[in-house]
Design a protein around this motif. Structure first.
Motif, PDB file in Angstrom:
ATOM      1  N   CYS A 295      43.902   6.255  22.878  1.00 12.61           N
ATOM      2  CA  CYS A 295      44.235   6.952  21.635  1.00 12.61           C
ATOM      3  C   CYS A 295      42.968   7.594  21.068  1.00 12.61           C
ATOM      4  O   CYS A 295      41.970   6.910  20.844  1.00 12.61           O
ATOM      5  CB  CYS A 295      44.850   5.965  20.644  1.00 12.61           C
ATOM      6  SG  CYS A 295      45.262   6.683  19.029  1.00 12.61           S
ATOM      7  N   ASP A 296      43.039   8.906  20.834  1.00 13.13           N
ATOM      8  CA  ASP A 296      41.960   9.644  20.159  1.00 13.13           C
ATOM      9  C   ASP A 296      40.600   9.309  20.780  1.00 13.13           C
ATOM     10  O   ASP A 296      39.657   8.897  20.090  1.00 13.13           O
ATOM     11  CB  ASP A 296      41.973   9.317  18.664  1.00 13.13           C
ATOM     12  CG  ASP A 296      41.068  10.252  17.864  1.00 13.13           C
ATOM     13  OD1 ASP A 296      40.760  11.337  18.365  1.00 13.13           O
ATOM     14  OD2 ASP A 296      40.650   9.865  16.746  1.00 13.13           O
ATOM     15  N   HIS A 297      40.479   9.479  22.078  1.00 13.03           N
ATOM     16  CA  HIS A 297      39.273   9.039  22.780  1.00 13.03           C
ATOM     17  C   HIS A 297      38.122  10.015  22.576  1.00 13.03           C
ATOM     18  O   HIS A 297      38.293  11.186  22.229  1.00 13.03           O
ATOM     19  CB  HIS A 297      39.570   8.881  24.271  1.00 13.03           C
ATOM     20  CG  HIS A 297      39.707  10.183  25.004  1.00 13.03           C
ATOM     21  ND1 HIS A 297      38.631  10.876  25.489  1.00 13.03           N
ATOM     22  CD2 HIS A 297      40.797  10.926  25.327  1.00 13.03           C
ATOM     23  CE1 HIS A 297      39.030  11.977  26.085  1.00 13.03           C
ATOM     24  NE2 HIS A 297      40.344  12.033  26.001  1.00 13.03           N
ATOM     25  N   LEU A 318      48.873   8.359  26.432  1.00 18.00           N
ATOM     26  CA  LEU A 318      47.828   9.122  25.765  1.00 18.00           C
ATOM     27  C   LEU A 318      48.353   9.528  24.406  1.00 18.00           C
ATOM     28  O   LEU A 318      49.345  10.267  24.302  1.00 18.00           O
ATOM     29  CB  LEU A 318      47.437  10.348  26.586  1.00 18.00           C
ATOM     30  CG  LEU A 318      46.913  10.086  28.011  1.00 18.00           C
ATOM     31  CD1 LEU A 318      46.561  11.395  28.699  1.00 18.00           C
ATOM     32  CD2 LEU A 318      45.707   9.166  27.978  1.00 18.00           C
ATOM     33  N   CYS A 321      45.263  12.553  21.318  1.00 15.66           N
ATOM     34  CA  CYS A 321      44.013  12.950  21.971  1.00 15.66           C
ATOM     35  C   CYS A 321      43.781  14.447  21.749  1.00 15.66           C
ATOM     36  O   CYS A 321      44.641  15.267  22.081  1.00 15.66           O
ATOM     37  CB  CYS A 321      44.071  12.650  23.468  1.00 15.66           C
ATOM     38  SG  CYS A 321      44.172  10.882  23.852  1.00 15.66           S
ATOM     39  N   CYS A 348      49.323  14.997  21.532  1.00 16.07           N
ATOM     40  CA  CYS A 348      48.086  15.387  22.194  1.00 16.07           C
ATOM     41  C   CYS A 348      47.954  16.912  22.193  1.00 16.07           C
ATOM     42  O   CYS A 348      48.947  17.631  22.151  1.00 16.07           O
ATOM     43  CB  CYS A 348      48.061  14.877  23.634  1.00 16.07           C
ATOM     44  SG  CYS A 348      48.027  13.080  23.780  1.00 16.07           S
TER      45      CYS A 348
END
Length: 477
Positions: A295-297, A318, A321, A348
């Motif tokens: 998540c939100d990498h 995912l 992101c 995303c």
């Protein structure tokens, strides 16, 4: 013959045992209940016994039940009746506390004072997230996030990290974790924020049955304490949350985590940094890992190729992101996840064709594809999904750039498709469906077709006279 045997009216003659005596021979709690019933019947028949047992009807007969038996009775009641029953008396309140297994702590003093352990001695799921935050009272500003809801002061925060100044000190959090670990050795799930390595080591040593951990504001040093939890199976790490707090999780922390928690089944990395090496270490050490959520990498480019080392991974998610992988590398180095069954993309930003192409190539063995609210998924992007030949379920929701032509081009390559769900995709029109696509639809086991809410509303209003800009009203004028 003795005198006792010859006199049938002798009170010393032994009477044969009744069925109740045999049945209650080894059940003391029930014997007390039956004894009380006998006393009540004697009191109603014999006026002399009423003087010996005055006001028997006003006596609390549950006092004759042991705590174990009364606890079993209370545990059979519905959850909606447990809180009212705890108000009957102090004994019922204490017994009700033994039945509570999950609790969210809002007041940190309740934990530090020891009242939590006394009131709820059998806790197995504890959430300390809101308790680790202190907020001003009587404040008119309420901060609401998907993780936390709290009151805020009117002071200006220059760095826009709103929770940084509202967190309890690390020493205070560690002291509370020590009290919790000593009082709840059977703890199975824990949610905490701003803890240190020492606090988590205490939990790991005392709570050997801990299986699920959710840690906010995590960093590499804290992960040394998590690595001591040998039986951990579900782990969620939150490193950085925009606007709330910041923390740093790199490949060093991910490697420490992978070497210590070899029994992980589910792992979620939210706001974490890292690269190819960190994901590779997780795949090589956590052989039982089946579900990975990112998540939100903030990971470096090239991390997608490390997913091929997760040989038993079944679900990849995912979430939120801003980018996937801008430079995934050559196809021969990507590999793929052989056991992967589900790919979920939610909120995303799919801006790079290289990223989307590499993602579907790594997930070419997937059987279920879910895309919800992803920005940038047009026909060209979605065509890369045709490499996934084994897809049986496709769910598209909120994909506003995708058209019927792009959907048709991919579905024709999926010979095993059985379930199709299309919701709120405004450029996918029912009028553009070709006869060949209609034939595929007729062979599906499940079809949910709601791409355009306006067309669905118009079809439901046919023959009602509504939806024609005034209709009958303007005809009368």
């Amino acid at each position: 013959m003795s005198v006792l045997e010859g006199n049938p009216d002798s009170p010393l003659k032994k009477r044969p045992p009744s069925w109740s005596d045999i049945w209650l021979k080894k059940t003391k709690p029930l014997k007390h209940v039956v004894f009380a019933m006998h006393l009540q019947s004697l009191a109603s028949k014999d006026p002399k016994s009423q003087a010996l047992i005055p006001n028997f009807a006003n006596i609390d007969r549950t006092l004759l039940l042991s705590d174990e038996l009364l606890l079993k009775i209370l545990s059979k009641l519905p959850l909606s009746q447990r809180n009212p029953n705890s108000l009957v008396c102090k004994r019922w309140l204490n017994l009700q506390g033994r039945l509570v297994r999950s609790l969210k702590i809002l007041d940190w003093d309740f934990l530090e004072s020891g009242r939590l352990i006394t009131r709820f001695p059998n806790l197995s799921h504890v959430d300390l997230l809101n308790g680790c935050l202190f907020s001003p009272r009587n404040s008119g500003i309420l901060l609401t996030h998907r993780m936390v809801s709290m009151q805020m002061s009117s002071g200006f925060c220059s760095n826009w990290k709103l929770l940084e100044q509202s967190l309890l000190p690390v020493e205070v959090v560690d002291k509370g974790l020590q009290a919790l670990a000593n009082g709840c050795p059977n703890l199975r799930r824990l949610v905490v924020i701003n803890a240190s390595e020492l606090g988590l080591l205490t939990v790991a040593e005392e709570c050997l049955t801990l299986q699920e951990l959710e840690l906010h504001k995590c960093n590499d040093n804290v992960l040394r304490g998590i690595a001591a939890c040998e039986n951990l199976q579900i782990l969620k790490l939150v490193g950085n949350v925009d606007g709330l707090y910041s923390s740093f999780v790199s490949d060093i922390g991910l490697t420490i985590l992978a070497q210590g928690c070899g029994r992980l089944v589910k792992l979620e990395l939210s706001g974490c940094e890292g690269s190819f090496d960190g994901i590779k270490a997780i795949g090589q050490c956590c052989l039982m890992l089946e579900e990975l959520t990112i998540c939100d990498h903030r990971m470096d480019d090239g991390w997608l190729a490390a997913l091929s080392y997760c040989e038993n991974l079944k679900t990849l998610k995912l979430l939120s992101c801003k980018r996937i992988d801008l430079s995934p590398g050559p196809d021969e180095y990507l590999g793929f996840c052989p056991a992967l069954e589900r790919l979920h993309l939610q909120k995303c930003q799919l801006r790079s064709k290289k990223s989307v192409r590499a993602l579907f190539r790594v997930c070419e063995a997937v059987r279920e594809v879910v895309v919800q609210g992803c920005w940038g998924l047009d026909n060209d992007m979605f065509r890369f999904a045709s490499v996934c030949r084994r897809v049986k379920l496709l769910r598209l929701e909120g994909c506003s750039l995708l058209t019927t032509e792009g959907l048709e081009a991919v579905i024709f390559s999926w010979q095993e498709l059985e379930n199709l769900v299309v919701v709120s995709c405004k450029h996918i029109k029912g009028s553009d469906i070709s006869p060949a696509l209609a034939t595929i639809f007729s062979n599906l086991k499940e079809l949910r077709w709601r791409p355009d809410a306006k067309s669905l509303l118009a079809s439901s209003l046919v023959g009602t006279g509504m939806g024609k800009r005034g209709g009958k009203f303007f005809k009368r004028i």
